[in-house]
Design a protein around this motif. Structure first.
Motif, PDB file in Angstrom:
ATOM      1  N   ALA A  81       0.851  -1.191   0.000  1.00 53.18           N
ATOM      2  CA  ALA A  81       0.000   0.000   0.000  1.00 53.18           C
ATOM      3  C   ALA A  81       0.888   1.243   0.000  1.00 53.18           C
ATOM      4  O   ALA A  81       1.515   1.564   1.004  1.00 53.18           O
ATOM      5  N   ASP A  82       0.949   1.915  -1.161  1.00 53.49           N
ATOM      6  CA  ASP A  82       1.920   3.001  -1.306  1.00 53.49           C
ATOM      7  C   ASP A  82       1.303   4.383  -1.485  1.00 53.49           C
ATOM      8  O   ASP A  82       2.004   5.356  -1.751  1.00 53.49           O
ATOM      9  N   ARG A  83      -0.007   4.514  -1.345  1.00 48.72           N
ATOM     10  CA  ARG A  83      -0.614   5.838  -1.459  1.00 48.72           C
ATOM     11  C   ARG A  83      -0.258   6.674  -0.236  1.00 48.72           C
ATOM     12  O   ARG A  83      -0.028   6.149   0.854  1.00 48.72           O
ATOM     13  N   ILE A  84      -0.260   7.962  -0.400  1.00 48.96           N
ATOM     14  CA  ILE A  84       0.108   8.847   0.710  1.00 48.96           C
ATOM     15  C   ILE A  84      -0.872   8.700   1.868  1.00 48.96           C
ATOM     16  O   ILE A  84      -0.478   8.771   3.044  1.00 48.96           O
ATOM     17  N   ASP A  86      -2.379   5.928   2.699  1.00 44.55           N
ATOM     18  CA  ASP A  86      -2.011   4.686   3.381  1.00 44.55           C
ATOM     19  C   ASP A  86      -0.838   4.932   4.332  1.00 44.55           C
ATOM     20  O   ASP A  86      -0.828   4.446   5.469  1.00 44.55           O
ATOM     21  N   LYS A  87       0.130   5.678   3.840  1.00 44.84           N
ATOM     22  CA  LYS A  87       1.293   5.968   4.681  1.00 44.84           C
ATOM     23  C   LYS A  87       0.888   6.812   5.886  1.00 44.84           C
ATOM     24  O   LYS A  87       1.339   6.566   7.017  1.00 44.84           O
ATOM     25  N   ALA A  88       0.027   7.785   5.641  1.00 44.23           N
ATOM     26  CA  ALA A  88      -0.408   8.661   6.738  1.00 44.23           C
ATOM     27  C   ALA A  88      -1.125   7.862   7.819  1.00 44.23           C
ATOM     28  O   ALA A  88      -0.881   8.049   9.019  1.00 44.23           O
ATOM     29  N   SER A  89      -1.998   6.952   7.399  1.00 46.29           N
ATOM     30  CA  SER A  89      -2.735   6.163   8.387  1.00 46.29           C
ATOM     31  C   SER A  89      -1.795   5.240   9.150  1.00 46.29           C
ATOM     32  O   SER A  89      -1.986   4.978  10.340  1.00 46.29           O
ATOM     33  N   GLY A  90      -0.760   4.745   8.455  1.00 46.73           N
ATOM     34  CA  GLY A  90       0.218   3.897   9.126  1.00 46.73           C
ATOM     35  C   GLY A  90       0.964   4.648  10.208  1.00 46.73           C
ATOM     36  O   GLY A  90       1.147   4.147  11.325  1.00 46.73           O
ATOM     37  N   PHE A  91       1.379   5.852   9.913  1.00 51.77           N
ATOM     38  CA  PHE A  91       2.080   6.663  10.915  1.00 51.77           C
ATOM     39  C   PHE A  91       1.150   7.042  12.066  1.00 51.77           C
ATOM     40  O   PHE A  91       1.570   7.107  13.225  1.00 51.77           O
ATOM     41  N   LEU A  99       8.014   1.330   4.532  1.00 49.95           N
ATOM     42  CA  LEU A  99       8.739   0.921   3.329  1.00 49.95           C
ATOM     43  C   LEU A  99       7.786   0.146   2.438  1.00 49.95           C
ATOM     44  O   LEU A  99       7.138  -0.797   2.876  1.00 49.95           O
ATOM     45  N   THR A 100       7.685   0.549   1.179  1.00 51.70           N
ATOM     46  CA  THR A 100       6.731  -0.096   0.268  1.00 51.70           C
ATOM     47  C   THR A 100       7.409  -1.191  -0.553  1.00 51.70           C
ATOM     48  O   THR A 100       8.605  -1.129  -0.853  1.00 51.70           O
ATOM     49  N   LYS A 101       6.612  -2.202  -0.900  1.00 55.21           N
ATOM     50  CA  LYS A 101       7.076  -3.283  -1.765  1.00 55.21           C
ATOM     51  C   LYS A 101       6.921  -2.876  -3.219  1.00 55.21           C
ATOM     52  O   LYS A 101       5.963  -2.168  -3.551  1.00 55.21           O
ATOM     53  N   PRO A 102       7.799  -3.328  -4.089  1.00 53.35           N
ATOM     54  CA  PRO A 102       9.024  -4.090  -3.816  1.00 53.35           C
ATOM     55  C   PRO A 102      10.096  -3.196  -3.198  1.00 53.35           C
ATOM     56  O   PRO A 102      10.046  -1.967  -3.337  1.00 53.35           O
TER      57      PRO A 102
END
Length: 231
Positions: A81-84, A86-91, A99-102
């Motif tokens: 999940a590499d959308r901004i 997604d990252k915001a919710s993770g933080f 860190l996004t795959k790959p």
């Protein structure tokens, strides 16, 4: 350093574990949320690598558990999940890095070491004790200016001992921090590794054995006597 890798793709999880071992980082694998929570409840980890999309309790729920536990374990979310957003919710959940795959294994290792350094911010990146200098990022050890070649496991054990800053570290703790969950609790691997490490570092002996308690780095001026060397 001991890391919990929560990843439901077996091939990727094993590749990450094997790659981390090459960098003297012990890693346990959990393929689902229930296994992750069980391992977290019985083991001490320096870092957690979480895939968000896993069976059972999600990676997000595992992250919430870690934060609520008050353990202070840094969390690196490793996900496709590499959308901004997604990252915001993770933080927002408490992740310390994302860190996004790959991804390149080398980058994962660098991020984990950076998180470990940040966690122990009072500890300098390059640690020195007695006449020993240990650089965890370059995985280099020098004694009195002399480079000392160590195996990955010897380096991992020495890293734990140096981090204790002269304090005693039990064999059980060394087994927990420098090996992984597959280690036999009745093995003599710790004694053998410490003995070999002591010889690699050379005389005067630097690692003292505290009978019935564990091991420590000798920080005083008196040499370690043969009776405290496991020999």
């Amino acid at each position: 350093m001991r890391v919990l890798v929560v990843e439901d793709e077996p091939y990727l999880a094993e590749a990450v574990r094997d790659g981390l071992r090459l960098e003297a980082i012990a890693a346990d694998i959990a393929g689902d949320g229930d296994s992750a929570l069980e391992l977290l409840s019985v083991n001490s980890y320096d870092l957690a690598v979480l895939d968000r999309d896993i069976p059972g309790p999600s990676g997000d729920e595992v992250a919430r558990w870690i934060v609520a536990s008050g353990s202070g374990i840094p969390i690196l979310m490793l996900t496709a999940a590499d959308r901004i957003d997604d990252k915001a919710s993770g933080f927002e959940l408490g992740a310390d890095d994302y860190l996004t795959k790959p991804f390149e294994l080398r980058e994962l290792v660098m991020r984990l070491r950076a998180l470990d350094r940040r966690r122990a911010h009072a500890r300098p990146p390059v640690r020195e004790i007695a006449d020993l200098r240990l650089d965890p990022f370059r995985r280099e050890v020098y004694r009195d200016g002399r480079y000392v070649a160590l195996t990955r496991k010897q380096f991992a054990v020495l890293d734990v001992l140096v981090a204790a800053d002269g304090g005693v570290v039990s064999a059980e703790e060394l087994l927990e921090r420098a090996w992984d969950a597959n280690a036999d609790p009745f093995t003599n691997a710790v004694r053998i590794t410490v003995s070999a490490l002591r010889k690699r570092l050379g005389e005067p002996w630097l690692i003292a054995t505290v009978p019935g308690v564990g091991y420590r780095i000798e920080t005083g001026t008196d040499p370690v006597h043969p009776g405290g060397t496991d020999e």
